[in-house]
Design a protein around this motif. Structure first.
Motif, PDB file in Angstrom:
ATOM      1  N   PHE B  42       4.916   9.621  -4.595  1.00 38.78           N
ATOM      2  CA  PHE B  42       3.917   9.073  -5.521  1.00 38.78           C
ATOM      3  C   PHE B  42       4.077   7.552  -5.569  1.00 38.78           C
ATOM      4  N   VAL B  43       5.330   7.113  -5.686  1.00 39.13           N
ATOM      5  CA  VAL B  43       5.613   5.674  -5.721  1.00 39.13           C
ATOM      6  C   VAL B  43       5.169   5.037  -4.402  1.00 39.13           C
ATOM      7  N   MET B  44       5.459   5.746  -3.300  1.00 38.64           N
ATOM      8  CA  MET B  44       5.096   5.224  -1.976  1.00 38.64           C
ATOM      9  C   MET B  44       3.584   5.062  -1.867  1.00 38.64           C
ATOM     10  N   VAL B  45       2.827   6.033  -2.370  1.00 38.23           N
ATOM     11  CA  VAL B  45       1.370   5.928  -2.329  1.00 38.23           C
ATOM     12  C   VAL B  45       0.907   4.730  -3.175  1.00 38.23           C
ATOM     13  N   GLY B  46       1.573   4.515  -4.313  1.00 37.44           N
ATOM     14  CA  GLY B  46       1.273   3.327  -5.117  1.00 37.44           C
ATOM     15  C   GLY B  46       1.476   2.054  -4.307  1.00 37.44           C
ATOM     16  N   ALA B  49      -1.256   1.728  -1.678  1.00 36.29           N
ATOM     17  CA  ALA B  49      -2.505   1.285  -2.309  1.00 36.29           C
ATOM     18  C   ALA B  49      -2.472  -0.220  -2.525  1.00 36.29           C
ATOM     19  N   THR B  50      -1.330  -0.734  -2.982  1.00 35.18           N
ATOM     20  CA  THR B  50      -1.195  -2.181  -3.178  1.00 35.18           C
ATOM     21  C   THR B  50      -1.370  -2.928  -1.862  1.00 35.18           C
ATOM     22  N   TYR B  51      -0.755  -2.368  -0.811  1.00 40.35           N
ATOM     23  CA  TYR B  51      -0.875  -3.007   0.516  1.00 40.35           C
ATOM     24  C   TYR B  51      -2.331  -3.070   0.941  1.00 40.35           C
ATOM     25  N   LEU B  52      -3.053  -1.949   0.764  1.00 39.28           N
ATOM     26  CA  LEU B  52      -4.453  -1.902   1.190  1.00 39.28           C
ATOM     27  C   LEU B  52      -5.304  -2.876   0.383  1.00 39.28           C
ATOM     28  N   ILE B  53      -5.032  -2.970  -0.923  1.00 37.53           N
ATOM     29  CA  ILE B  53      -5.890  -3.787  -1.782  1.00 37.53           C
ATOM     30  C   ILE B  53      -5.546  -5.259  -1.664  1.00 37.53           C
ATOM     31  N   VAL B  54      -4.255  -5.586  -1.735  1.00 41.20           N
ATOM     32  CA  VAL B  54      -3.864  -6.998  -1.786  1.00 41.20           C
ATOM     33  C   VAL B  54      -3.780  -7.615  -0.395  1.00 41.20           C
ATOM     34  N   ALA B  55      -3.037  -6.929   0.519  1.00 40.76           N
ATOM     35  CA  ALA B  55      -2.800  -7.552   1.821  1.00 40.76           C
ATOM     36  C   ALA B  55      -3.975  -7.352   2.769  1.00 40.76           C
ATOM     37  N   LYS B  56      -4.617  -6.179   2.711  1.00 48.54           N
ATOM     38  CA  LYS B  56      -5.692  -5.891   3.652  1.00 48.54           C
ATOM     39  C   LYS B  56      -7.039  -6.415   3.170  1.00 48.54           C
ATOM     40  N   ALA B  64      -4.857  -3.875  -8.226  1.00 42.03           N
ATOM     41  CA  ALA B  64      -3.942  -2.921  -7.586  1.00 42.03           C
ATOM     42  C   ALA B  64      -3.407  -1.848  -8.538  1.00 42.03           C
ATOM     43  N   PRO B  65      -2.859  -2.209  -9.724  1.00 43.48           N
ATOM     44  CA  PRO B  65      -2.306  -1.145 -10.566  1.00 43.48           C
ATOM     45  C   PRO B  65      -3.349  -0.101 -10.957  1.00 43.48           C
ATOM     46  N   SER B 207       6.403  -2.923  -4.592  1.00 38.44           N
ATOM     47  CA  SER B 207       5.892  -3.458  -3.331  1.00 38.44           C
ATOM     48  C   SER B 207       5.814  -4.986  -3.369  1.00 38.44           C
ATOM     49  N   SER B 208       5.805  -5.572  -4.585  1.00 33.31           N
ATOM     50  CA  SER B 208       5.741  -7.032  -4.627  1.00 33.31           C
ATOM     51  C   SER B 208       7.098  -7.666  -4.351  1.00 33.31           C
ATOM     52  N   ILE B 209       8.189  -6.917  -4.459  1.00 34.91           N
ATOM     53  CA  ILE B 209       9.497  -7.522  -4.149  1.00 34.91           C
ATOM     54  C   ILE B 209      10.137  -6.944  -2.902  1.00 34.91           C
ATOM     55  N   SER B 210       9.631  -5.807  -2.380  1.00 37.77           N
ATOM     56  CA  SER B 210      10.235  -5.297  -1.143  1.00 37.77           C
ATOM     57  C   SER B 210       9.123  -4.783  -0.245  1.00 37.77           C
ATOM     58  N   TYR B 211       9.492  -4.246   0.900  1.00 38.57           N
ATOM     59  CA  TYR B 211       8.494  -3.782   1.853  1.00 38.57           C
ATOM     60  C   TYR B 211       7.996  -2.390   1.488  1.00 38.57           C
ATOM     61  N   VAL B 212       6.793  -2.088   1.978  1.00 40.63           N
ATOM     62  CA  VAL B 212       6.224  -0.760   1.806  1.00 40.63           C
ATOM     63  C   VAL B 212       6.460   0.014   3.100  1.00 40.63           C
ATOM     64  N   SER B 213       7.065   1.208   2.982  1.00 41.30           N
ATOM     65  CA  SER B 213       7.280   2.022   4.183  1.00 41.30           C
ATOM     66  C   SER B 213       7.191   3.493   3.790  1.00 41.30           C
TER      67      SER B 213
END
Lengths: 341, 284
Positions: B42-46, B49-56, B64-65, B207-213
């Motif tokens: 669930f956290v990973m999907v969060g 989602a942040t990656y898709l909205i903010v970075a992409k 994002a939240p 995701s704002s302080i570490s990588y998303v994987s």
């Protein structure tokens, strides 16, 4: 449960079949698969017996690994002969299991499952970081191979895989016999009732905690013995051989076979081995889809087939009875019905 | 002194992420009596989602939240309707295994869709400001503010609203609650939505302080369970206390003990369980 007479011979025939199998199938590849299957059956019986007292041990491969490391280290560092190190490899995992059980077995089932996952992480970490003893990521090698020289026989395990197969087979048969004997004794009935009505049992004066400890320690003892066969067989042991994923595969096998009978554990393990064999024939790009396939099997079996493969035959029988047995008429009348149509 | 301040700031932000994670987990465990092994996903999907909205897509961070909460809540409802509700009379072990299977399905799906490489998300704030001789990293500030905000909202929701009262009633006795005429099925869905929102926010902040994987959730899952077991099963105050304890033990351990901190944290939890098997705030 009283089986019909002819059914009691099926396990015996199966064991004889397994004993003569290497005469026909002696390619190293199949022997390797069969060997792993036998060792996994030993682990699965342990998982089943712990499951019957209401716990799932996902860290079974870690106890298996402890057995492997014990036998390897005793033979390499302390120069123990294999046949002396072999029983020790069962004792040490059992002691670790007893210590772990002091904390873990006081928890409820699902939290025990979590604690086994944590234990798995902890001991894997120990295998990797304690380089002086366990050799780190690279593991330890070469594990010396046993050799039997007695009564004019000279069986050298180093030159052939077949002796390992028979060693694993004998160990697996003994393990299964011990387990079936236990399940049919008073102990087994106590275990079965722990899974069903623990509080009632505690009120009859049976120490439920001790019984759980016994179940866990016995399962880890046999897992350690299986590991002791694995170490000289594979000759190089690394921490990655005993991961959480292997544990989940074994749990999945027990579940698929049917968690209401020890026979289910064996059938399920054979099913998982067959599935693994199928996976090896698939193109290599599909490797990353395999966890997904196992995940789907896990969820779908739990949702729609909770009694497993073994329960399936009963369900099919019931369904046939449901479909055909609505008319409880003798067959002759049915014949007339057919003619009338 | 400056180093200790630094460690405390780190410990605080780590604790808050643990707490966000563990309160959601403990809510589900307390009410359904089931370990949810897919909660890390669930956290990973969060995070995804942040990656898709903010970075992409380059949308502002504040979107994002909310987007993550909606997506993760939908997944939570699928879990409730697909796994937990149909298996509600089957004890705790079998649904727990089913969530384990779902967790691997979700991990593999993300691995196939996004690849195994860690995905970077720009941090919400950057730079640092000076307090005395110590530096305060600005990227920890949103975590501390967001964490405290979510926990306060959760407490207000559980303690002050009627729905929160219903959740507490459900936690005590589902049958009695049903006899009072409560709609158990719909309150269960509310619990899932609340727990999913907590996981989603944890994912966004993380995701704002570490990588998303694909595997980012697994490590936090173990820590989350540790917090829940240490704090007492099903107890939200327990998750608060446990989260702070583990966050501080972890941060100080990592700074002063290096790679042995993993061992140290688990040894600490085992110790707590030997002294108090019901957890710090748990009832017998």
């Amino acid at each position: 449960m009283k089986l019909p007479k002819w059914q009691t011979y099926i396990p015996l025939l199966f064991i004889i079949f397994m004993f003569v199998l290497p005469l026909f199938m002696n390619s190293p590849r199949y022997l390797n698969l069969l060997n792993q299957l036998l060792l996994n059956i030993i682990l699965a019986m342990g998982v089943y017996s712990v499951w019957s007292v209401g716990f799932i041990n996902a860290a079974q491969p870690i106890f298996y690994g402890l057995g492997s490391y014990t036998v390897a280290l005793l033979m390499m560092r302390a120069h123990f002969p294999f046949w002396l190190a072999f029983p020790m490899a069962g004792v040490i995992p059992a002691v670790v299991a007893l210590l772990f059980g002091l904390i873990g077995l006081k928890m409820k089932g699902a939290y025990f499952l979590f604690l086994t996952i944590a234990l798995d992480g902890l001991i894997s970490w120990l295998f990797i970081s304690w380089k002086g003893l366990f050799g780190g990521q690279l593991g330890i090698f070469p594990v010396p191979q046993p050799r039997i020289q007695a009564f004019g026989l000279d069986i050298n395990f180093a030159t052939s895989r077949t002796p390992y197969y028979y060693l694993a087979l004998v160990t697996a048969v003994i393990t299964c016999l011990v387990y079936f004997k236990m399940f049919n004794s008073r102990l087994g009935r106590v275990w079965e009732s722990i899974g069903k009505t623990e509080d009632l049992l505690a009120n009859t004066g049976i120490s439920v905690f001790t019984q759980k400890q016994i179940a866990l320690a016995v399962s880890c003892f046999f897992a350690g013995l299986a590991g002791a066969i694995w170490a000289p067989y594979i000759t190089i042991i690394t921490p990655s051989q005993f991961g959480l994923w292997q544990g989940i595969t074994i749990v999945l096998g027990v579940l698929v076979g049917g968690i209401y009978s020890p026979l289910g554990a064996i059938i399920g393990t054979i099913f998982m081995a067959a599935l693994n064999l199928v996976f090896t024939y698939l193109p290599s790009q599909t490797v990353q889809y395999q966890p997904m396939a196992l995940g789907f099997i896990l969820v779908l079996v739990l949702l729609f087939m909770p009694t497993g493969i073994l329960g399936l035959s009963g369900r099919v029988q019931n369904r046939i009875k449901e479909l055909t047995g609505r008319k409880t008429a003798p067959p002759s009348i049915n014949k007339d019905d057919v003619k009338a149509v | 002194m400056a180093q200790i301040f630094q460690v405390i700031v780190n410990a605080l932000s780590l604790s808050l992420i643990y707490i966000l994670f563990a309160t959601g987990l403990t809510l589900i465990m307390g009410i359904f009596d089931v370990c949810n092994f897919a909660y890390g996903e669930f956290v990973m999907v969060g995070g995804i989602a942040t990656y898709l909205i903010v970075a992409k897509s380059g949308l502002p961070y504040i979107v994002a939240p909310f987007a993550a909460m909606i997506i993760v809540s939908l997944i939570g409802i699928i879990f409730e309707k697909g796994i937990f509700y149909p298996m509600r009379n089957r004890g705790g072990l079998e649904p727990a295994l089913a969530t384990f299977g779902s967790s691997t399905i979700m991990q593999t799906a993300v691995l196939i869709l996004f690849g195994g490489m860690p995905l970077g998300v720009p941090s919400i704030m950057s730079g640092q400001f000076k307090i005395g001789s110590a530096y305060f990293p600005m990227d920890r500030l949103p975590i501390i503010i967001g964490g405290f905000l979510m926990i306060t909202l959760l407490f207000l929701f559980v303690q002050k609203t009627k729905l929160g009262l219903a959740i507490r009633a459900l936690q005590q006795d589902q049958d009695a609650a049903a006899l009072q005429g409560m709609n158990i099925a719909s309150i269960r869905v509310v619990v899932w939505v609340v727990a999913s929102c907590l996981a989603a926010v944890a994912g966004v902040l993380l995701s704002s302080i570490s990588y998303v994987s694909p595997t980012m959730g697994s490590g936090y899952l173990l820590k989350g369970f540790a917090v829940v077991i240490m704090g007492g099963l099903g107890s939200i105050p327990g998750a608060l206390v446990g989260g702070f304890v583990l966050g501080f033990v972890d941060s100080f351990g990592q700074t002063y003990l290096g790679s042995y901190s993993y061992m140290f944290a688990f040894a600490f939890i085992m110790l707590v369980l030997i002294v108090r098997p019901q957890g710090l705030m748990g009832k017998r």
